[in-house]
Motif scaffolding. Structure first.
Motif: not given
Length: 592
Positions: A332-336, A409-410, A412
């Motif tokens: 999913k879109e990378q978060k902090q 899931r955000s 790698k």
């Protein structure tokens, strides 16, 4: 056995281009060179007709003979030049690079694919794909492709050129094609089955052989090393049967094709003699035709064997493509990055592939940051599944798993695993030095850092007694070390990694008392200031845990401290009491 669909030459070509990947243009260029080479070779052979016609005519002309001979030589030289360019692909680094790139691509896939998909393959099957299947997929791109184009293009060019020289002889050359085409398709059907089943049989034999060798100590203990090694015996027998059918399937069509070529040779000889008698044909033309047939008889006879290589390539690439087509994890879109390392399961459902029953169902749990959490329960209760999902063995069918309030899931896979150290019950060490096995936890660590981790894990004492110290090779799977020594090396590796989350899969359950004490001391060093999850079987070892989760049928039935759960006198209490009775029974048995 004969129901396999025969791939067209167009489909075989498309498969070849897929295999070549980014080097597809190199393959196309090599094929073009071969096509040009054999077009010129076919033209050179066709010029034997005017050359020998001139030699055997009553109006012999040395000038015409030299002209046709010179033309044949020039065309042959041009053919040789293009064949040399085409063959350069085989002898240059290009074909090696394609092989290398394909193996790298497969290696990257294996590293990133969900473990549930990876575990469907046996070790020997993966070995077969990476070694045998890759080589077989690329084998046809070099010399074999040249052989294929020779037997395909040269006859076509000769027949077309002969139409302009003598249509009757061209028709004589065409007479075999209606017979050859059904023989070709019949052969391809049979060899396709042979190659497909042969590759499967080889892969299964390799997997069973590795399994047999790895399990040999147990097989010896139960006296099953010989005829009673059933799986290996079946694989050997199966391969033999496939090869027997394959030899028969490929030999009969080849005999028929060879007979057809001999029949064509005799037919042309008889027909040509009749034409000569009726003065409709020249001796020179007949000799030229027989020379050409003699030259083409061997490659034409080998045509079925050469096309069989396409079946090997396609069958091998089918296994490669199946592995490459496994979907990787969706990121999913990378978060902090997480600031804390608490772990939360929110309404998680998970079922292993092929199972209709959930291993975890509507699971909610909270594991606090910098705490020791133990998971207990009977076999099949979901303990190991919980830890697998934290490491993203696979994604749950429903719900979320978070580390520090960040959905895993955000992240790698490499980022996620940088936060986690794992000490398994069954330790795997690589056939390398002790130094390098520990350093795997932090590849850029200095020797001093490795030594410090080794001392913290109580490895240094036994390593120092070894003949080569830290440069001692541990053998395959660490076979030269005891169970306790292997465990301490794996703990040293985890200490060196210094990840904020530690997962322990009952690392002391199979150890003797002395080894258990040493490993437990090493674990105490490992889990300082970490979020620790322990899969526990012996409840006495986790009495000091901050939180104990009691798993059953994919649910958490109880949670709390040892004393809180003991006072409840429910499932945990019953499990604890049962283990105590077993201990008492063991003590009484030993006294007797």
């Amino acid at each position: 056995m004969n129901n396999k669909k025969v791939s067209s030459l167009k489909e075989s070509y498309e498969t070849t281009i897929n295999i070549a990947g980014k080097n597809a243009n190199l393959v196309k260029r090599s094929f073009l060179y071969f096509i040009l080479a054999y077009v010129f070779q076919g033209l050179a052979f066709a010029l034997f007709f005017p050359l020998l016609n001139n030699i055997f005519t009553s109006e012999f002309s040395i000038k015409k003979s030299l002209f046709w001979l010179g033309a044949i030589c020039i065309l042959s030289l041009v053919s040789f030049f293009f064949r040399w360019l085409g063959s350069g692909f085989q002898y240059s680094k290009d074909i090696v690079q394609i092989t290398h790139d394909l193996r790298i691509k497969l290696g990257e896939k294996i590293k990133t694919m969900p473990l549930q998909n990876l575990y469907k393959y046996r070790t020997g099957e993966l070995n077969s794909i990476l070694a045998q299947n890759v080589d077989e997929s690329i084998l046809h791109m070099g010399i074999v492709s040249g052989m294929f184009f020779e037997v395909l293009i040269v006859p076509i060019v000769i027949i077309l050129a002969t139409f302009f020289i003598d249509p009757s002889m061209a028709l004589a050359l065409l007479i075999a094609i209606p017979f050859a085409i059904p023989v070709y398709y019949w052969s391809r059907k049979k060899t396709k089955w042979d190659k497909t089943e042969g590759i499967k049989a080889h892969a299964k034999l390799e997997a069973d052989t590795i399994e047999y060798i790895q399990g040999l100590p147990i097989l010896r203990a139960v006296n099953q090393v010989g005829e009673n090694a059933q799986n290996l015996q079946k694989s050997i027998t199966n391969l033999r049967e496939v090869q027997k059918k394959g030899v028969f399937a490929s030999t009969l069509p080849m005999i028929i094709m060879n007979t057809l070529i001999e029949f064509l040779f005799l037919f042309v000889l008889v027909l040509g003699t009749i034409y000569i008698t009726n003065e409709e044909f020249s001796i020179g033309a007949l000799i030229a035709l027989l020379i050409i047939l003699g030259r083409l008889s061997e490659p034409l006879a080998n045509f079925l064997a050469v096309t069989g290589v396409l079946d090997i390539m396609e069958a091998s690439f089918k296994h490669i493509r199946k592995l490459l087509d496994v979907k990787e994890f969706f990121i999913k879109e990378q978060k902090q990055k997480p600031k804390k390392f608490n772990i939360n399961f929110e309404n998680v459902d998970f079922a292993y592939e092929g199972n209709t029953k959930n291993s975890l169902e509507s699971l909610n749990l909270k594991i606090k940051d910098n705490s020791l959490t133990a998971i207990v329960g009977p076999s099949g209760s979901g303990k190991t599944t919980i830890t697998k999902l934290i490491m993203r063995y696979d994604d749950p069918q429903k719900g979320l798993i978070k580390i520090g309030d960040v959905d895993i899931r955000s992240m790698k896979q490499t980022t996620l695993m940088s936060y986690i150290s794992v000490v398994f019950q069954d330790v795997y060490l690589f056939d390398d030095t002790i130094l390098n096995n520990i350093r795997m936890g932090k590849p850029k660590a200095s020797d001093e850092e490795v030594l410090a981790a080794s001392k913290a894990a109580f490895c240094h004492e036994f390593v120092s007694r070894l003949p080569h110290g830290y440069e001692t090779k541990v053998g395959e799977i660490g076979g030269s070390l005891s169970g306790g020594e292997r465990q301490r090396i794996s703990i040293a590796r985890a200490i060196l990694k210094d990840a904020p989350i530690v997962i322990l899969d009952e690392p002391t359950s199979a150890l003797d008392t002395e080894s258990e004490v040493a490993v437990q001391n090493a674990l105490d060093e490992l889990i300082k200031d970490k979020t620790v999850i322990v899969i526990a079987h012996r409840l006495s070892t986790i009495a000091h845990a901050d939180n104990i989760l009691v798993a059953e049928d994919g649910h958490i039935k109880e949670h709390g401290t040892h004393q809180e759960l003991f006072n409840k006198k429910d499932k945990y209490y019953a499990m604890f009491q049962a283990q105590q009775r077993v201990k008492e029974w063991d003590v009484k048995s030993s006294i007797k």
